[in-house]
Design a protein around this motif. Structure first.
Motif, PDB file in Angstrom:
ATOM      1  N   SER A  19       0.729  -1.203   0.043  1.00 26.84           N
ATOM      2  CA  SER A  19      -0.027   0.088  -0.148  1.00 26.84           C
ATOM      3  C   SER A  19       0.830   1.234   0.053  1.00 26.84           C
ATOM      4  O   SER A  19       0.335   2.319  -0.379  1.00 26.84           O
ATOM      5  CB  SER A  19      -0.768   0.059   1.376  1.00 26.84           C
ATOM      6  OG  SER A  19      -1.811  -1.198   1.242  1.00 26.84           O
ATOM      7  N   ALA A  21       2.955   3.982  -1.220  1.00 32.79           N
ATOM      8  CA  ALA A  21       3.438   4.668  -2.861  1.00 32.79           C
ATOM      9  C   ALA A  21       4.573   5.529  -2.730  1.00 32.79           C
ATOM     10  O   ALA A  21       4.566   6.348  -1.662  1.00 32.79           O
ATOM     11  CB  ALA A  21       1.928   5.219  -3.123  1.00 32.79           C
ATOM     12  N   PHE A  23       5.532   8.795  -4.925  1.00 27.47           N
ATOM     13  CA  PHE A  23       5.221   9.730  -5.708  1.00 27.47           C
ATOM     14  C   PHE A  23       6.185  10.554  -6.632  1.00 27.47           C
ATOM     15  O   PHE A  23       7.265  10.666  -6.119  1.00 27.47           O
ATOM     16  CB  PHE A  23       4.419  10.775  -5.046  1.00 27.47           C
ATOM     17  CG  PHE A  23       3.231  10.272  -4.547  1.00 27.47           C
ATOM     18  CD1 PHE A  23       1.850  10.256  -4.958  1.00 27.47           C
ATOM     19  CD2 PHE A  23       2.967   9.844  -3.065  1.00 27.47           C
ATOM     20  CE1 PHE A  23       0.904   9.650  -4.365  1.00 27.47           C
ATOM     21  CE2 PHE A  23       2.067   9.309  -2.456  1.00 27.47           C
ATOM     22  CZ  PHE A  23       0.822   9.238  -2.959  1.00 27.47           C
ATOM     23  N   THR A  36       2.635   7.483  -9.654  1.00 32.37           N
ATOM     24  CA  THR A  36       2.838   6.639  -8.413  1.00 32.37           C
ATOM     25  C   THR A  36       3.448   5.469  -8.570  1.00 32.37           C
ATOM     26  O   THR A  36       3.326   4.850  -9.792  1.00 32.37           O
ATOM     27  CB  THR A  36       1.452   6.501  -7.630  1.00 32.37           C
ATOM     28  OG1 THR A  36       0.775   5.853  -8.322  1.00 32.37           O
ATOM     29  CG2 THR A  36       0.821   7.746  -7.165  1.00 32.37           C
ATOM     30  N   THR A  38       3.967   1.614  -6.751  1.00 35.46           N
ATOM     31  CA  THR A  38       3.824   0.628  -5.799  1.00 35.46           C
ATOM     32  C   THR A  38       4.350  -0.642  -5.970  1.00 35.46           C
ATOM     33  O   THR A  38       4.799  -0.964  -7.168  1.00 35.46           O
ATOM     34  CB  THR A  38       2.434   0.577  -5.356  1.00 35.46           C
ATOM     35  OG1 THR A  38       1.401   0.128  -6.486  1.00 35.46           O
ATOM     36  CG2 THR A  38       1.481   2.103  -4.909  1.00 35.46           C
ATOM     37  N   VAL A  52      -1.430   9.305 -12.564  1.00 38.62           N
ATOM     38  CA  VAL A  52      -2.698   9.325 -11.773  1.00 38.62           C
ATOM     39  C   VAL A  52      -3.173  10.677 -12.317  1.00 38.62           C
ATOM     40  O   VAL A  52      -4.604  10.892 -12.246  1.00 38.62           O
ATOM     41  CB  VAL A  52      -2.717   9.278 -10.416  1.00 38.62           C
ATOM     42  CG1 VAL A  52      -2.442   7.840 -10.022  1.00 38.62           C
ATOM     43  CG2 VAL A  52      -1.460  10.355  -9.745  1.00 38.62           C
ATOM     44  N   TYR A  76      -5.037  16.307  -5.061  1.00 38.78           N
ATOM     45  CA  TYR A  76      -4.893  14.925  -5.168  1.00 38.78           C
ATOM     46  C   TYR A  76      -3.639  14.369  -4.476  1.00 38.78           C
ATOM     47  O   TYR A  76      -3.590  13.386  -3.461  1.00 38.78           O
ATOM     48  CB  TYR A  76      -5.103  14.399  -6.673  1.00 38.78           C
ATOM     49  CG  TYR A  76      -4.695  12.882  -6.584  1.00 38.78           C
ATOM     50  CD1 TYR A  76      -5.769  12.218  -6.647  1.00 38.78           C
ATOM     51  CD2 TYR A  76      -3.774  12.412  -6.824  1.00 38.78           C
ATOM     52  CE1 TYR A  76      -5.808  10.506  -6.664  1.00 38.78           C
ATOM     53  CE2 TYR A  76      -3.318  10.941  -6.883  1.00 38.78           C
ATOM     54  CZ  TYR A  76      -4.587  10.192  -6.869  1.00 38.78           C
ATOM     55  OH  TYR A  76      -4.321   8.768  -6.849  1.00 38.78           O
ATOM     56  N   LEU A  77      -2.571  15.214  -4.787  1.00 44.24           N
ATOM     57  CA  LEU A  77      -1.361  14.735  -4.039  1.00 44.24           C
ATOM     58  C   LEU A  77      -1.450  14.895  -2.560  1.00 44.24           C
ATOM     59  O   LEU A  77      -1.103  14.084  -1.699  1.00 44.24           O
ATOM     60  CB  LEU A  77      -0.114  15.339  -4.565  1.00 44.24           C
ATOM     61  CG  LEU A  77       1.051  15.122  -4.003  1.00 44.24           C
ATOM     62  CD1 LEU A  77       1.549  13.852  -4.284  1.00 44.24           C
ATOM     63  CD2 LEU A  77       2.109  16.262  -4.522  1.00 44.24           C
ATOM     64  N   THR A  79      -4.227  14.888  -0.332  1.00 47.48           N
ATOM     65  CA  THR A  79      -5.138  13.670  -0.023  1.00 47.48           C
ATOM     66  C   THR A  79      -4.326  12.525   0.010  1.00 47.48           C
ATOM     67  O   THR A  79      -4.237  11.801   0.969  1.00 47.48           O
ATOM     68  CB  THR A  79      -6.391  13.773  -1.103  1.00 47.48           C
ATOM     69  OG1 THR A  79      -6.907  14.927  -0.892  1.00 47.48           O
ATOM     70  CG2 THR A  79      -7.115  12.642  -0.333  1.00 47.48           C
ATOM     71  N   SER A  80      -3.681  12.095  -1.280  1.00 42.59           N
ATOM     72  CA  SER A  80      -2.786  10.943  -1.013  1.00 42.59           C
ATOM     73  C   SER A  80      -1.815  10.838   0.084  1.00 42.59           C
ATOM     74  O   SER A  80      -1.502   9.830   0.725  1.00 42.59           O
ATOM     75  CB  SER A  80      -2.305  10.804  -2.425  1.00 42.59           C
ATOM     76  OG  SER A  80      -3.195  10.631  -3.276  1.00 42.59           O
ATOM     77  N   GLU A  83      -3.264  10.108   3.416  1.00 37.93           N
ATOM     78  CA  GLU A  83      -3.527   8.540   3.527  1.00 37.93           C
ATOM     79  C   GLU A  83      -2.241   7.856   3.627  1.00 37.93           C
ATOM     80  O   GLU A  83      -2.298   6.735   4.362  1.00 37.93           O
ATOM     81  CB  GLU A  83      -4.204   7.974   2.035  1.00 37.93           C
ATOM     82  CG  GLU A  83      -5.750   8.551   1.621  1.00 37.93           C
ATOM     83  CD  GLU A  83      -6.071   8.293   0.623  1.00 37.93           C
ATOM     84  OE1 GLU A  83      -5.623   7.527  -0.481  1.00 37.93           O
ATOM     85  OE2 GLU A  83      -7.182   8.675   0.143  1.00 37.93           O
ATOM     86  N   GLN A  84      -1.201   8.271   3.196  1.00 36.55           N
ATOM     87  CA  GLN A  84       0.164   7.427   3.174  1.00 36.55           C
ATOM     88  C   GLN A  84       0.490   7.625   4.726  1.00 36.55           C
ATOM     89  O   GLN A  84       1.299   6.705   5.197  1.00 36.55           O
ATOM     90  CB  GLN A  84       1.206   8.038   2.200  1.00 36.55           C
ATOM     91  CG  GLN A  84       1.105   7.609   0.935  1.00 36.55           C
ATOM     92  CD  GLN A  84       1.021   5.954   0.586  1.00 36.55           C
ATOM     93  OE1 GLN A  84       2.089   5.429   0.909  1.00 36.55           O
ATOM     94  NE2 GLN A  84       0.047   5.454  -0.076  1.00 36.55           N
TER      95      GLN A  84
END
Length: 114
Positions: A19, A21, A23, A36, A38, A52, A76-77, A79-80, A83-84
């Motif tokens: 999971s 990632a 960037f 990204t 992974t 993405v 988007y970056l 938010t990602s 999450e990371q």
């Protein structure tokens, strides 16, 4: 970067490690592309790279509406990355033993079988 991170946290679940990632940005002329990378969950030892988001930076005033695409890429970056942070906290707990992990599910055991 992924290899270094996985080597430091081989006691965590392999699924959790997949999971994580990495960037990257690529800029060509006025186009920005966010990608990204992974680890592949189905194909152990492989990497999955995907583009993405992409945006054209407006160079003249008439194209100013294109800034929305650039801001959406940044959102988007952001938010990602948030999450990371939660994924990394989970991996730290798994690596330190706070969350029990079966030996066959550890990243070290799964990657050693390849």
């Amino acid at each position: 970067m992924l290899i270094s991170f996985v080597r430091r946290h081989t006691a965590a679940f392999f699924a959790s490690l997949c999971s994580v990632a990495s960037f990257s940005f690529q800029c060509v002329c006025a186009t920005i592309t966010l990608s990204t990378t992974t680890m592949g969950h189905d194909n152990v030892g492989a990497y999955v790279r995907s583009d993405v988001r992409s945006a054209d930076v407006p160079l003249i005033f008439q194209n100013r509406a294109s800034w929305m695409d650039v801001f959406e890429l940044i959102a988007y970056l952001y938010t990602s990355l948030r999450e990371q942070e939660t994924i990394l906290e989970q991996i730290m707990k798994e690596s330190s033993g706070l969350i029990p992990v079966d030996d066959q599910d550890r990243g070290l055991c799964v990657l050693a079988g390849t």
